[in-house]
Design a protein around this motif. Structure first.
Motif, PDB file in Angstrom:
ATOM      1  N   ARG A  83       0.939  -1.142   0.059  1.00 39.53           N
ATOM      2  CA  ARG A  83       0.095  -0.033  -0.022  1.00 39.53           C
ATOM      3  C   ARG A  83       0.896   1.118   0.101  1.00 39.53           C
ATOM      4  NH1 ARG A  83      -2.671  -3.738   3.567  1.00 39.53           N
ATOM      5  NH2 ARG A  83      -1.292  -2.897   5.228  1.00 39.53           N
ATOM      6  N   TRP A  84       0.767   1.968  -1.107  1.00 34.37           N
ATOM      7  CA  TRP A  84       1.764   3.214  -1.246  1.00 34.37           C
ATOM      8  C   TRP A  84       0.865   4.392  -0.878  1.00 34.37           C
ATOM      9  CZ3 TRP A  84       6.777   2.563  -2.296  1.00 34.37           C
ATOM     10  CH2 TRP A  84       7.218   1.412  -2.859  1.00 34.37           C
ATOM     11  N   HIS A  85       1.561   5.152  -0.068  1.00 35.44           N
ATOM     12  CA  HIS A  85       0.974   6.514   0.396  1.00 35.44           C
ATOM     13  C   HIS A  85       1.871   7.680  -0.046  1.00 35.44           C
ATOM     14  CE1 HIS A  85      -1.304   4.633   4.083  1.00 35.44           C
ATOM     15  NE2 HIS A  85      -0.525   3.623   3.541  1.00 35.44           N
ATOM     16  N   PHE A  86       1.323   8.508  -0.879  1.00 37.20           N
ATOM     17  CA  PHE A  86       2.027   9.655  -1.241  1.00 37.20           C
ATOM     18  C   PHE A  86       1.839  10.983  -0.118  1.00 37.20           C
ATOM     19  CE2 PHE A  86       3.216  13.383  -3.408  1.00 37.20           C
ATOM     20  CZ  PHE A  86       4.182  13.079  -4.364  1.00 37.20           C
ATOM     21  N   VAL A  87       2.806  11.485   0.344  1.00 38.38           N
ATOM     22  CA  VAL A  87       2.912  12.375   1.376  1.00 38.38           C
ATOM     23  C   VAL A  87       3.587  13.535   1.268  1.00 38.38           C
ATOM     24  CG1 VAL A  87       2.932  10.431   3.027  1.00 38.38           C
ATOM     25  CG2 VAL A  87       5.094  11.345   2.570  1.00 38.38           C
ATOM     26  N   GLY A  88       4.262  13.638   0.196  1.00 49.30           N
ATOM     27  CA  GLY A  88       4.921  15.013  -0.365  1.00 49.30           C
ATOM     28  C   GLY A  88       4.069  16.107  -0.943  1.00 49.30           C
ATOM     29  N   ARG A 101      -2.767   5.804  -8.272  1.00 50.26           N
ATOM     30  CA  ARG A 101      -1.672   4.809  -8.156  1.00 50.26           C
ATOM     31  C   ARG A 101      -1.352   4.936  -6.645  1.00 50.26           C
ATOM     32  NH1 ARG A 101       2.652   4.495 -12.754  1.00 50.26           N
ATOM     33  NH2 ARG A 101       3.176   2.856 -11.352  1.00 50.26           N
ATOM     34  N   PHE A 102      -2.314   5.474  -5.895  1.00 50.38           N
ATOM     35  CA  PHE A 102      -1.921   5.294  -4.445  1.00 50.38           C
ATOM     36  C   PHE A 102      -3.072   4.711  -3.236  1.00 50.38           C
ATOM     37  CE2 PHE A 102       1.409   7.829  -6.326  1.00 50.38           C
ATOM     38  CZ  PHE A 102       2.486   7.535  -5.461  1.00 50.38           C
ATOM     39  N   HIS A 103      -2.574   4.178  -2.242  1.00 50.63           N
ATOM     40  CA  HIS A 103      -3.468   3.776  -1.497  1.00 50.63           C
ATOM     41  C   HIS A 103      -4.462   5.193  -0.961  1.00 50.63           C
ATOM     42  CE1 HIS A 103      -5.529   1.430   1.855  1.00 50.63           C
ATOM     43  NE2 HIS A 103      -5.015   2.051   2.637  1.00 50.63           N
ATOM     44  N   LEU A 104      -3.375   6.018  -0.328  1.00 49.39           N
ATOM     45  CA  LEU A 104      -3.904   7.133   0.303  1.00 49.39           C
ATOM     46  C   LEU A 104      -2.874   8.376  -0.288  1.00 49.39           C
ATOM     47  CD1 LEU A 104      -5.828   8.537   2.167  1.00 49.39           C
ATOM     48  CD2 LEU A 104      -4.090   7.963   3.915  1.00 49.39           C
ATOM     49  N   VAL A 105      -3.848   9.545  -0.713  1.00 57.98           N
ATOM     50  CA  VAL A 105      -2.561  10.865  -0.993  1.00 57.98           C
ATOM     51  C   VAL A 105      -2.922  11.691   0.222  1.00 57.98           C
ATOM     52  CG1 VAL A 105      -2.120  12.761  -2.252  1.00 57.98           C
ATOM     53  CG2 VAL A 105      -2.844  10.427  -3.561  1.00 57.98           C
ATOM     54  N   HIS A 106      -1.827  11.875   1.010  1.00 61.90           N
ATOM     55  CA  HIS A 106      -1.840  12.377   2.247  1.00 61.90           C
ATOM     56  C   HIS A 106      -1.842  14.054   2.033  1.00 61.90           C
ATOM     57  CE1 HIS A 106      -0.534   9.283   5.221  1.00 61.90           C
ATOM     58  NE2 HIS A 106      -0.934   8.607   3.849  1.00 61.90           N
ATOM     59  N   SER A 107      -1.375  14.467   1.066  1.00 63.76           N
ATOM     60  CA  SER A 107      -0.841  15.764   0.904  1.00 63.76           C
ATOM     61  C   SER A 107      -1.861  16.824  -0.268  1.00 63.76           C
ATOM     62  CB  SER A 107       0.610  15.741   0.539  1.00 63.76           C
ATOM     63  OG  SER A 107       0.652  14.908  -0.459  1.00 63.76           O
ATOM     64  N   VAL A 108      -2.894  16.576  -0.126  1.00 72.34           N
ATOM     65  CA  VAL A 108      -3.756  17.522  -0.871  1.00 72.34           C
ATOM     66  C   VAL A 108      -3.844  18.746  -0.317  1.00 72.34           C
ATOM     67  CG1 VAL A 108      -5.984  18.054  -2.019  1.00 72.34           C
ATOM     68  CG2 VAL A 108      -5.185  15.822  -2.063  1.00 72.34           C
ATOM     69  N   GLN A 136      -9.920   8.000  -5.486  1.00 76.02           N
ATOM     70  CA  GLN A 136      -8.713   8.176  -5.030  1.00 76.02           C
ATOM     71  C   GLN A 136      -8.923   8.635  -3.678  1.00 76.02           C
ATOM     72  OE1 GLN A 136      -5.244   7.971  -6.040  1.00 76.02           O
ATOM     73  NE2 GLN A 136      -5.434   7.989  -3.748  1.00 76.02           N
ATOM     74  N   ASP A 137      -8.513   8.061  -2.506  1.00 74.01           N
ATOM     75  CA  ASP A 137      -8.740   8.364  -1.219  1.00 74.01           C
ATOM     76  C   ASP A 137      -7.692   9.606  -1.089  1.00 74.01           C
ATOM     77  OD1 ASP A 137     -10.945   6.794  -0.301  1.00 74.01           O
ATOM     78  OD2 ASP A 137      -9.744   5.201   0.393  1.00 74.01           O
ATOM     79  N   VAL A 138      -7.917  10.423  -0.263  1.00 71.95           N
ATOM     80  CA  VAL A 138      -6.980  11.718  -0.072  1.00 71.95           C
ATOM     81  C   VAL A 138      -7.545  12.475   1.309  1.00 71.95           C
ATOM     82  CG1 VAL A 138      -7.043  12.349  -2.440  1.00 71.95           C
ATOM     83  CG2 VAL A 138      -8.552  13.527  -0.867  1.00 71.95           C
ATOM     84  N   LEU A 139      -6.214  12.766   1.839  1.00 66.84           N
ATOM     85  CA  LEU A 139      -6.412  13.791   3.231  1.00 66.84           C
ATOM     86  C   LEU A 139      -6.027  15.178   2.813  1.00 66.84           C
ATOM     87  CD1 LEU A 139      -4.191  11.293   5.559  1.00 66.84           C
ATOM     88  CD2 LEU A 139      -6.388  11.280   5.249  1.00 66.84           C
ATOM     89  N   LEU A 140      -6.714  15.941   3.471  1.00 66.15           N
ATOM     90  CA  LEU A 140      -6.359  17.440   3.405  1.00 66.15           C
ATOM     91  C   LEU A 140      -5.231  17.845   4.327  1.00 66.15           C
ATOM     92  CD1 LEU A 140      -7.214  20.009   1.938  1.00 66.15           C
ATOM     93  CD2 LEU A 140      -9.099  20.400   3.959  1.00 66.15           C
ATOM     94  N   GLN A 141      -4.364  18.338   3.640  1.00 64.88           N
ATOM     95  CA  GLN A 141      -3.099  18.783   4.656  1.00 64.88           C
ATOM     96  C   GLN A 141      -3.302  20.206   4.890  1.00 64.88           C
ATOM     97  OE1 GLN A 141       0.587  18.530   2.703  1.00 64.88           O
ATOM     98  NE2 GLN A 141       1.601  19.703   4.433  1.00 64.88           N
ATOM     99  N   VAL A 142      -3.185  20.227   6.403  1.00 67.30           N
ATOM    100  CA  VAL A 142      -3.650  21.538   6.835  1.00 67.30           C
ATOM    101  C   VAL A 142      -2.286  22.201   7.448  1.00 67.30           C
ATOM    102  CG1 VAL A 142      -5.014  22.763   9.008  1.00 67.30           C
ATOM    103  CG2 VAL A 142      -5.857  20.939   7.356  1.00 67.30           C
ATOM    104  N   ASN A 143      -1.975  23.572   7.472  1.00 70.25           N
ATOM    105  CA  ASN A 143      -1.188  24.262   8.083  1.00 70.25           C
ATOM    106  C   ASN A 143      -1.571  25.049   9.341  1.00 70.25           C
ATOM    107  OD1 ASN A 143       1.062  25.990   8.633  1.00 70.25           O
ATOM    108  ND2 ASN A 143       0.950  26.833   6.718  1.00 70.25           N
ATOM    109  N   LEU A 144      -1.246  24.572  10.486  1.00 69.63           N
ATOM    110  CA  LEU A 144      -1.556  25.386  11.471  1.00 69.63           C
ATOM    111  C   LEU A 144      -0.636  26.203  11.993  1.00 69.63           C
ATOM    112  CD1 LEU A 144      -2.869  22.173  13.607  1.00 69.63           C
ATOM    113  CD2 LEU A 144      -4.532  23.895  12.300  1.00 69.63           C
TER     114      LEU A 144
END
Ligand SMILES: *Cc1c(COP(=O)(O)O)cnc(C)c1O
Length: 245
Positions: A83-88, A101-108, A136-144
């Motif tokens: 399971r490949w995760h894209f985090v960049g 192409r990814f299990h989860l894209v963390h960096s939207v 495509q499953d994604v996470l929203l990258q938040v800048n606190l």
């Protein structure tokens, strides 16, 4: 004579087990089930065989943050179990290499990037490169931290971007991701982890959708992140050793 490759291999397995132990202990302290936290081994700047070693050992979640590097590794290993995760950080013009192409894209981190991923998924559906209903499953990258140069949508914009993603039929928003400012003392980062969790809870209520995932915590602070509710921790150095750039 020592075989340096073998040494590496043994070390990475032992280190992985040690991290898993610390992760489980942190989860238990927080009255959480350790199985609810996924350890994503961040393999950037380490060779494909470093991934293969852990995969052979049964560890299957890996994260990368350079597009070309991870595509090369996916091709080299050609292991559908991984399971490949894209985090960049991802420029919109590279979204097409990542979508589907990814299990989860963390960096939207913007609506613009989400739109590009949605567009690529739609094209790939039409070209039968992915299933007609592939999502495509994604996470929203938040800048606190409100640092302009850091990527991530601001906490204020998060609701609008999350709503926009909710309208995209080829993406599914699964939660939030945090890449906080580095601090030697991991306790300094704990309030940010707690804040991300509160923001997730708020968005869940406002949007009426389930956002089960919080991707937060790295080598230096995954213990604090798990205590504050992380469901995905991204650990590189503690597993693979230092990276060479
Ligand atoms: C490199 C990286 C990590 C892992 O960092 P370590 O300190 O080596 O554990 C985690 N998340 C992201 C987004 C990264 O780029």
């Amino acid at each position: 004579m020592v075989n340096p490759q073998k040494e590496d291999t043994l070390q990475s397995i032992e280190r992985l087990q040690q991290v898993q132990k610390e992760l489980a202990a942190a989860a238990e302290r927080a009255h959480r089930n350790p199985a609810d936290v996924t350890l994503v081994a961040i393999s950037k700047k380490h060779p494909a065989r470093a991934v293969q070693t852990l995969a052979a050992h049964g560890h299957l979640d890996f994260g990368e943050n350079y597009v070309q590097e991870v595509l090369d590794k996916q091709d080299t290993l050609a292991d559908p179990a991984i399971r490949w995760h894209f985090v960049g950080g991802l420029q919109s013009n590279k979204a097409k290499f990542v979508a589907g192409r990814f299990h989860l894209v963390h960096s939207v981190d913007s609506e613009k990037l989400a739109r590009m991923l949605q567009k690529s998924m739609t094209k790939k559906r039409e070209a039968a490169e992915v299933a007609p209903d592939a999502v495509q499953d994604v996470l929203l990258q938040v800048n606190l931290d409100c640092e302009a140069q850091k990527s991530g949508t601001s906490a204020d914009q998060a609701e609008a971007v999350a709503r926009a993603i909710g309208e995209m039929d080829a993406l599914r928003l699964r939660g939030l991701m945090l890449m906080p400012r580095f601090d030697e003392d991991p306790e300094q980062t704990r309030p940010s982890f707690a804040a991300l969790r509160r923001l997730r809870d708020e968005l869940q209520d406002k949007l009426g959708v389930e956002l089960p995932h919080l991707s937060m915590g790295m080598s230096n602070d995954f213990v604090q992140a798990v205590e504050e509710g992380a469901t995905l921790v991204r650990v590189g150095t503690r597993i693979f050793g230092p990276r060479e750039y």
